[in-house]
Design a protein around this motif. Structure first.
Motif, PDB file in Angstrom:
ATOM      1  N   LYS A 134       1.108  12.984   2.615  1.00 44.96           N
ATOM      2  CA  LYS A 134       1.680  11.758   3.167  1.00 44.96           C
ATOM      3  C   LYS A 134       3.165  11.929   3.480  1.00 44.96           C
ATOM      4  O   LYS A 134       3.635  11.558   4.558  1.00 44.96           O
ATOM      5  N   GLU A 145       8.442  10.725  16.768  1.00 42.94           N
ATOM      6  CA  GLU A 145       8.850   9.447  17.363  1.00 42.94           C
ATOM      7  C   GLU A 145      10.176   9.613  18.099  1.00 42.94           C
ATOM      8  O   GLU A 145      10.362   9.088  19.198  1.00 42.94           O
ATOM      9  N   TYR A 286       3.700   3.581  17.954  1.00 38.64           N
ATOM     10  CA  TYR A 286       4.100   4.082  16.631  1.00 38.64           C
ATOM     11  C   TYR A 286       3.977   3.016  15.552  1.00 38.64           C
ATOM     12  O   TYR A 286       3.792   3.330  14.365  1.00 38.64           O
ATOM     13  N   GLU A 287       4.066   1.762  15.942  1.00 43.35           N
ATOM     14  CA  GLU A 287       3.922   0.693  14.951  1.00 43.35           C
ATOM     15  C   GLU A 287       2.541   0.752  14.305  1.00 43.35           C
ATOM     16  O   GLU A 287       2.409   0.618  13.079  1.00 43.35           O
ATOM     17  N   ALA A 288       1.499   0.962  15.119  1.00 39.71           N
ATOM     18  CA  ALA A 288       0.137   1.051  14.572  1.00 39.71           C
ATOM     19  C   ALA A 288      -0.022   2.295  13.705  1.00 39.71           C
ATOM     20  O   ALA A 288      -0.650   2.251  12.637  1.00 39.71           O
ATOM     21  N   LYS A 290       2.340   4.075  12.040  1.00 33.90           N
ATOM     22  CA  LYS A 290       3.117   4.059  10.799  1.00 33.90           C
ATOM     23  C   LYS A 290       2.652   2.983   9.816  1.00 33.90           C
ATOM     24  O   LYS A 290       2.958   3.061   8.617  1.00 33.90           O
ATOM     25  N   SER A 291       1.911   2.000  10.310  1.00 36.17           N
ATOM     26  CA  SER A 291       1.401   0.952   9.415  1.00 36.17           C
ATOM     27  C   SER A 291      -0.017   1.244   8.926  1.00 36.17           C
ATOM     28  O   SER A 291      -0.603   0.422   8.212  1.00 36.17           O
ATOM     29  N   HIS A 292      -0.562   2.400   9.279  1.00 34.93           N
ATOM     30  CA  HIS A 292      -1.898   2.757   8.789  1.00 34.93           C
ATOM     31  C   HIS A 292      -1.872   2.885   7.262  1.00 34.93           C
ATOM     32  O   HIS A 292      -0.883   3.375   6.687  1.00 34.93           O
ATOM     33  N   PRO A 293      -2.924   2.468   6.565  1.00 33.68           N
ATOM     34  CA  PRO A 293      -2.958   2.524   5.090  1.00 33.68           C
ATOM     35  C   PRO A 293      -2.684   3.916   4.513  1.00 33.68           C
ATOM     36  O   PRO A 293      -2.270   4.039   3.353  1.00 33.68           O
ATOM     37  N   GLU A 296       0.729   4.175   2.994  1.00 33.45           N
ATOM     38  CA  GLU A 296       1.111   3.193   1.992  1.00 33.45           C
ATOM     39  C   GLU A 296       2.087   3.819   0.987  1.00 33.45           C
ATOM     40  O   GLU A 296       1.852   4.915   0.465  1.00 33.45           O
ATOM     41  N   TRP A 300      10.104   4.511   5.323  1.00 27.82           N
ATOM     42  CA  TRP A 300      10.420   5.251   6.541  1.00 27.82           C
ATOM     43  C   TRP A 300      11.918   5.414   6.756  1.00 27.82           C
ATOM     44  O   TRP A 300      12.360   6.440   7.273  1.00 27.82           O
TER      45      TRP A 300
END
Length: 499
Positions: A134, A145, A286-288, A290-293, A296, A300
């Motif tokens: 991770k 990015e 990138y919002e989708a 970086k917000s993937h579980p 967690e 950032w």
């Protein structure tokens, strides 16, 4: 009067403020101490160096001008310089400090990453656990990015191109095949075949086109490899690997956690517009991503200033630790090799290539006019020449790489090996010819990747029957044989080069 006198005393300067600034000192090879080689490519060498005036250490990439032009690599060199100049000191991307040249070479002065690359750690540990994966994937995403905001596609994202600093953070490197998108037409597609087989995206194979989303495909492959210890697409050769990618033939093993499986499945999508992270309604940007579980717990902001987790393998992946000396921590030896670079290289760029030497023809002594017959020695020599030609012809039929050798060159011995040049370990074919010449071939492509120089002053050290090293002018090549062959190789190298 005073006004006139005052105005006359003012210095006359028509230069702009930019021109009036002191210009930075232009560097040259003599401004650096050059140490050991830490990496080699098909047309460049990366050397550990230290600037004399500051004591700061760098990696200097040295590119041979003659070879660049001969192999039509000028475009890639220009692209790499343009990309590095476009990147303004990002903490997770290798920085270009200076460029200079002499008659023979181009020099790129870059960040030094003392811990090698990510591939080296995968080889050493077998895999990473979820926490480590991770963190390092988050750093890669942060670097990507930034690149994508600058309209740069990396196009060769892989563990080998992710360097590890002394503080155990990443530095993304190798922009020779990158693409700067001048406009967003056609979704920023770049039409040229580049990349490494295991990480190549389907759109490159099907349409010979890449886009920013192609980097997300490679990212999915890297997540898979870190957690499973192997890439998702791997055939016996490049063709089989490409077929697996085109057909989307991969499985998600049990050792990969479910949250990672979900992210991998959303990255390894055939349609690049539908990959998570793509700047499309389906990808979510990138919002989708970086917000993937999967991410967690990742903070950032300023991730490059955070303390990386302790490296630990995935406990579910079976891995037998290698006893190979090639997996040992890379050492910076600080052995001074200035004489190799202060002489401006070994090949004059301004001189044409020498004409190839003609193949030697057998010469025979004249026959005895009295008896009109050859001596016994002549007959033996002629027979040897015929036998040599027969063996060379047979090699041309049986060894695919033999066609790349000169017409009269005979292969004495070849083996599949792992070669460590500097920090980096690569699987290659090592070929000894009777010229003598020690060549390095790509393990699956029909191409010569380099040559190991051996002189009468070289040292050959054998550790055991699978490891030996060759040291020439302070440059060390460590070789690991996949079979127990070091004894016979040591004997042949000594015979052909050192006897």
């Amino acid at each position: 009067m005073s006004n006139n006198s005052s105005s006359q005393s003012l210095p006359q300067n028509n230069q702009s403020p930019q021109q009036q600034r002191p210009q930075p000192k232009k560097r040259a090879p003599h401004d650096f101490d050059f140490f050991e080689t830490i990496g080699e490519g098909s047309y460049s060498t990366v050397t550990h160096a230290r600037e004399k005036s500051t004591g700061k250490e760098f990696a200097i990439k040295i590119l041979n001008k003659k070879h660049i032009i001969k192999e039509k690599k000028v475009k890639y060199v220009n692209v790499e310089k343009a990309v590095l100049n476009k990147i303004h000191n990002h903490p997770l991307i290798v920085r270009l400090y200076y460029t200079f040249q002499d008659s023979y070479s181009l020099y790129f002065v870059l960040d030094l990453a003392k811990k090698g690359d990510l591939l080296g750690y995968i080889r050493k540990m077998g895999s990473f656990n979820l926490e480590c994966t991770k963190f390092y994937i988050a750093e890669i995403v942060t670097a990507l990015e930034y690149l994508h905001r600058k309209n740069i596609i990396h196009r060769d994202l892989k563990p080998e191109n992710i360097l590890i600093t002394e503080e155990m953070h990443i530095k993304l490197t190798d922009f020779g095949t990158a693409k700067i998108i001048e406009n967003e037409e056609d979704n920023g597609r770049a039409n040229s075949f580049v990349g490494t087989a295991e990480y190549v995206s389907p759109e490159l194979l099907n349409d010979k086109a890449t886009c920013k989303s192609s980097d997300f495909w490679a990212l999915g492959c890297i997540i898979y490899q870190l957690l499973a210890g192997r890439p998702p697409f791997k055939g016996n050769n490049e063709y089989q690997t490409f077929q697996k990618i085109i057909k989307m033939e991969y499985t998600l093993p049990d050792e990969i956690p479910d949250v990672a499986k979900d992210l991998i499945k959303k990255l390894l999508v055939e349609n690049p517009d539908h990959r998570i992270g793509a700047d499309t309604p389906e990808g979510g940007g990138y919002e989708a991503l970086k917000s993937h579980p999967f991410f967690e717990g990742i903070i950032w902001k300023d991730i490059h200033l955070q303390t990386p987790p302790e490296l630990k393998p995935n406990p579910l992946v079976q891995f037998v630790k290698s006893n190979s000396s090639l997996d040992e921590k890379p050492d910076l030896l600080y052995e001074n090799n200035n004489n190799l670079y202060y002489a401006n290289g070994s090949v004059d760029f301004n001189q044409p290539d020498p004409d190839p030497e003609p193949e030697p023809e057998p010469s025979y002594q004249p026959t005895n006019p009295t008896y009109n017959m050859q001596s016994v020695e002549d007959k033996i020599y002629e027979q040897q020449i015929r036998e040599r030609r027969r063996m060379i012809a047979e090699q041309r039929q049986n060894l695919a790489f033999a066609d790349l050798l000169s017409p009269n060159e005979y292969v004495v011995r070849y083996s599949f090996v792992n070669i460590k040049q500097g920090f980096f370990v690569k699987k290659r074919i090592l070929v000894l010819t009777d010229q003598p010449c020690l060549l390095i071939f790509h393990e699956s492509k029909l191409e010569i990747k380099g040559q190991i120089a051996i002189t009468s002053e070289s040292t050959i050290k054998q550790k055991d029957n699978t490891h030996l090293s060759i040291i020439t002018d302070g440059k060390k090549n460590s070789i690991e044989f996949l079979e127990e062959e070091a004894d016979v190789w040591n004997a042949d190298l000594t015979k052909y080069f050192l006897s």
